[in-house]
Design a protein around this motif. Structure first.
Motif, mmCIF file in Angstrom:
data_model
loop_
_atom_site.group_PDB
_atom_site.id
_atom_site.type_symbol
_atom_site.label_atom_id
_atom_site.label_comp_id
_atom_site.label_asym_id
_atom_site.label_seq_id
_atom_site.Cartn_x
_atom_site.Cartn_y
_atom_site.Cartn_z
ATOM 1 N N PRO A 182 0.808 -1.229 0.000
ATOM 2 C CA PRO A 182 0.000 0.000 0.000
ATOM 3 C C PRO A 182 0.837 1.272 0.000
ATOM 4 O O PRO A 182 0.389 2.297 -0.493
ATOM 5 N N ASP A 183 2.055 1.213 0.550
ATOM 6 C CA ASP A 183 2.859 2.435 0.632
ATOM 7 C C ASP A 183 3.854 2.580 -0.517
ATOM 8 O O ASP A 183 4.667 3.501 -0.524
ATOM 9 N N GLY A 184 3.813 1.658 -1.457
ATOM 10 C CA GLY A 184 4.655 1.811 -2.653
ATOM 11 C C GLY A 184 6.136 1.639 -2.386
ATOM 12 O O GLY A 184 6.961 2.349 -2.965
ATOM 13 N N LEU A 185 6.495 0.671 -1.516
ATOM 14 C CA LEU A 185 7.931 0.418 -1.300
ATOM 15 C C LEU A 185 8.593 -0.002 -2.610
ATOM 16 O O LEU A 185 9.708 0.397 -2.922
ATOM 17 N N PHE A 186 7.858 -0.809 -3.381
ATOM 18 C CA PHE A 186 8.426 -1.315 -4.635
ATOM 19 C C PHE A 186 8.006 -0.403 -5.786
ATOM 20 O O PHE A 186 6.811 -0.263 -6.074
ATOM 21 N N PHE A 187 8.994 0.213 -6.392
ATOM 22 C CA PHE A 187 8.725 1.136 -7.497
ATOM 23 C C PHE A 187 9.597 0.761 -8.682
ATOM 24 O O PHE A 187 10.805 0.543 -8.528
ATOM 25 N N VAL A 188 9.000 0.671 -9.861
ATOM 26 C CA VAL A 188 9.792 0.628 -11.093
ATOM 27 C C VAL A 188 9.125 1.538 -12.118
ATOM 28 O O VAL A 188 7.912 1.763 -12.062
ATOM 29 N N HIS A 189 9.909 2.039 -13.037
ATOM 30 C CA HIS A 189 9.377 2.904 -14.093
ATOM 31 C C HIS A 189 8.239 2.188 -14.825
ATOM 32 O O HIS A 189 8.416 1.068 -15.302
ATOM 33 N N HIS A 190 7.101 2.836 -14.900
ATOM 34 C CA HIS A 190 5.916 2.288 -15.562
ATOM 35 C C HIS A 190 5.524 0.905 -15.033
ATOM 36 O O HIS A 190 5.058 0.041 -15.794
ATOM 37 N N GLY A 191 5.755 0.721 -13.723
ATOM 38 C CA GLY A 191 5.239 -0.483 -13.073
ATOM 39 C C GLY A 191 3.901 -0.142 -12.434
ATOM 40 O O GLY A 191 3.554 1.047 -12.273
ATOM 41 N N VAL A 192 3.150 -1.172 -12.048
ATOM 42 C CA VAL A 192 1.846 -0.923 -11.435
ATOM 43 C C VAL A 192 2.011 -0.026 -10.198
ATOM 44 O O VAL A 192 2.895 -0.258 -9.375
ATOM 45 N N GLY A 193 1.215 1.009 -10.119
ATOM 46 C CA GLY A 193 1.257 1.936 -8.987
ATOM 47 C C GLY A 193 2.281 3.042 -9.126
ATOM 48 O O GLY A 193 2.314 3.975 -8.319
ATOM 49 N N SER A 194 3.126 3.000 -10.157
ATOM 50 C CA SER A 194 4.216 3.983 -10.269
ATOM 51 C C SER A 194 3.694 5.378 -10.594
ATOM 52 O O SER A 194 4.420 6.361 -10.445
ATOM 53 N N GLU A 195 2.423 5.470 -11.028
ATOM 54 C CA GLU A 195 1.884 6.796 -11.344
ATOM 55 C C GLU A 195 1.790 7.665 -10.093
ATOM 56 O O GLU A 195 1.630 8.875 -10.189
#
Ligand SMILES: Cc1cc2nc3c(=O)[nH]c(=O)nc-3n(C[C@H](O)[C@H](O)[C@H](O)COP(=O)(O)OP(=O)(O)OC[C@H]3O[C@@H](n4cnc5c(N)ncnc54)[C@H](O)[C@@H]3O)c2cc1C
Length: 601
Positions: A574-587
């Motif tokens: 829920p807090d977006g620890l995992f981020f990649v460019h154009h990955g789900v939730g990255s917006e």
């Protein structure tokens, strides 16, 4: 228009009035006061039994003296995917024009097991670090590297075990035992094929490129040369072990955490958690694998147009079935490359299938020349990924890892050599709907391909579209997060290019890419895809072989599956620890993944 305040209740008004605007949540960089102290890093090192590495890039030698022998040697090594794979500071691509340049993390946890991964995940979450995960390092989007980050590097988790009677945990009595292979998430496909096919005589659906990582590919959806027969690699996933953002180690499958299990099948790497182990089904091996290669030059634009038309109709009539995979390449200089593979038929049958096409080309010597004669060959399927046999029988097809003491299994396809260490100018892809092969549409398709080649060459990867695959493989692929466009596509069209000088690196004197050439090429590649898109405007693009700047990427990569995938993301991270460019939730994040955009914390 300003909202009318009379619509709000007094209590809401009060809350709005007194609530101070919070600063956006930001992850910390080494220059920030909040960066963990040396003592904290040392504590993490103890927790992971010494597997914490302070990263030193081998490119630093070149920054000190680009002419030194050490730097020359490094650029020679950058042509070896095994060398790159063994380096936590490097990735298989050097970067992409105007998009990203490979940059090392500050520290890496070279994880040996799920506990190491959990310790790193907890450390990153608690200390607000930018976290990045790397397996085989083949991301074209640069999603397995990030400056100022902590890297979880899975390379050392590469155990492979064949199982005769596998039933996913919690599925006892609901699923029949089946033959499977369990693989550590840092393994690369070469080692999996060596164990499953060369040693055990079974088949597992993985990637075409031998040095791609297993967990990255499965989360991409994943295609291999024979996917037209065996389907999406992700669709054969039976179970995964994964560390989620809260540091829990979960075993997920169709019976436990089925939502997360579904998301891992094509939902994109590095977005939902850190996969530590995967179990894939294995199948009977066919008797033979074969290949067809050659290239034909047309001596005029008109002859080239006719050749494209003929190739399309030949593919539609003879090759559009599970027996055939891989590619036709249509080049700007009016030549085509044939690089196909087959299974389920023998050499004699393959020759019969190609005879009418070969005769057609030979009947017009004034228009067509074989630049490379048509070669059709096959080998017992169990030899397909056997390093010892391939280096002996087909030395021109493979390249060996030339480092002293490199394991003899370490080979890769010569066809993949040009991509190693490459700085990309542009990369685009689109799934082409099977209806374009209908007789009434073939002319339109051929015209579009010809028009595209006036700008850039285009490859049709038939094994990356599942139309005409066996019904059970299409059904299995439907039960993944991958864009349903794949189910009805006859091929994935890829238009891409990079620096022809081989490994180059921005910022390293004497080894820099030519940015003017790159800008021109990027523009042509983009326009070429726009031209092809005129006949395939609404289809998707393959998340792992795509445009860094893909517009409406959520729809393009996942289609109607995106809302379900977003729910999975919210549930497990829920807090977006995992981020990649154009990955789900990255917006919800800034481009570099450091600043939360939409919701303040
Ligand atoms: C030369 C080349 C050939 C290719 N050939 C094919 C092909 O034949 N078929 C095909 O389908 N694709 C192919 N690809 C694309 C490739 O499959 C995908 O980019 C794949 O995701 C790469 O996985 P990796 O582990 O090698 O890469 P990485 O760059 O390490 O990882 C890719 C993504 O997955 C994430 N990830 C990696 N490991 C984990 C993990 N354990 N847990 C969570 N996230 C993780 C990373 O964070 C990153 O976002 C190719 C790419 C290259 C460069």
């Amino acid at each position: 228009m300003l909202p009318s305040f009379t619509r709000y209740s007094p209590s809401l008004l009060t809350a709005l009035a007194v609530s101070p605007k919070k600063a956006p949540f930001k992850r910390v960089r080494p220059t920030d006061a909040g960066w963990p102290s040396e003592a904290k890093w040392q504590k993490l090192k103890l927790e992971v039994n010494g597997s914490l590495i302070k990263i030193e890039s081998p490119l630093n030698a070149c920054k000190i003296d680009a002419k030194a022998n050490a730097c020359k040697e490094l650029f020679r090594e950058l042509r070896n995917p095994y060398f790159i794979g063994d380096e936590p500071a490097l990735t298989q691509s050097a970067g992409l024009f105007n998009a990203w340049t490979s940059a090392p993390s500050i520290y890496a946890v070279a994880a040996k097991n799920a506990d190491d991964v959990a310790a790193a995940v907890n450390f990153a979450r608690i200390n607000k670090l930018r976290l990045v995960v790397k397996g085989g390092g083949h991301s074209y989007q640069g999603t397995s590297n990030a400056p100022d980050s902590l890297l979880i590097w899975t390379r050392a988790m590469n155990k492979i075990e064949l199982l005769d009677q596998f039933v996913p945990v919690g599925c006892e009595g609901r699923e029949n035992p089946q033959q499977a292979v369990t693989v550590g998430s840092g393994a690369i496909w070469k080692y999996v094929y060596e164990a499953v096919t060369a040693k055990a005589g079974r088949y597992v659906q993985g990637g075409g490129c031998l040095t791609v990582g297993v967990a990255g590919l499965i989360q991409s959806g994943g295609f291999g040369s024979f996917s037209k027969k065996y389907g999406l690699a992700a669709a054969a996933l039976l179970e995964a072990e994964i560390v989620t953002a809260d540091g829990r180690i979960l075993v997920v499958n169709a019976c436990q955490h089925p939502d997360l299990f579904w998301g891992l099948k094509g939902g994109g790497g590095g977005s939902l958690g850190v996969v530590t182990r995967i179990t894939l089904k294995t199948r009977d091996l066919p008797n033979w694998f074969g290949s067809v290669s050659g290239s034909i030059k047309a001596n005029s634009d008109d002859a080239y147009k006719k050749l494209i038309e003929r190739m399309i109709s030949f593919y539609g009539e003879q090759l559009f079935n599970p027996n055939w995979g891989e590619q036709f390449q249509f080049y700007a200089d009016n030549h085509i490359g044939i690089s196909m593979v087959f299974q389920g038929i023998d050499n004699k049958q393959a020759k019969e299938i190609w005879k009418p096409f070969k005769d057609w080309v030979n009947s017009a010597p004034q228009e067509y020349t074989w630049q490379k004669p048509l070669e059709i060959g096959s080998l017992p399927a169990k030899f397909m990924w056997n390093s010892a046999i391939l280096t002996k029988l087909a030395p021109s097809a493979v390249v060996k890892d030339d480092r002293p003491n490199a394991p003899s299994e370490n080979i890769f396809w010569r066809g993949d050599q040009d991509q190693v260490g490459l700085f990309w100018h542009g990369y685009h892809s689109a799934w082409l709907p099977a209806e374009l092969l209908n007789e009434s549409k073939q002319q339109q398709l051929a015209n579009a391909l010809f028009a595209t080649t006036r700008l850039w060459s285009v490859g049709l990867h038939f094994n990356k579209g599942l139309a005409n695959a066996p019904a059970e493989e299409i059904a299995a692929a439907k039960d993944t997060a991958t864009n349903p466009s794949v189910l009805t596509a006859f091929a994935l069209a890829i238009i891409a290019g990079g620096d022809e000088k081989g490994p180059v690196f921005p910022g390293i004197a004497g080894h820099e890419p030519d940015m003017q050439v790159a800008a021109r090429a990027a523009d042509l590649i983009k326009r070429a895809m726009e031209t092809l898109r005129l006949i395939a405007s609404d289809t998707g693009s393959y998340v792992s072989e795509t445009n860094f700047f893909e517009p409406d990427w959520q729809h393009s990569f996942w289609g109607t599956n995106y809302s379900k995938l977003s729910e999975v993301k919210r549930r497990y991270d829920p807090d977006g620890l995992f981020f990649v460019h154009h990955g789900v939730g990255s917006e919800e994040w800034s481009d570099d993944g450091f600043t939360k955009l939409s919701v303040s914390k």
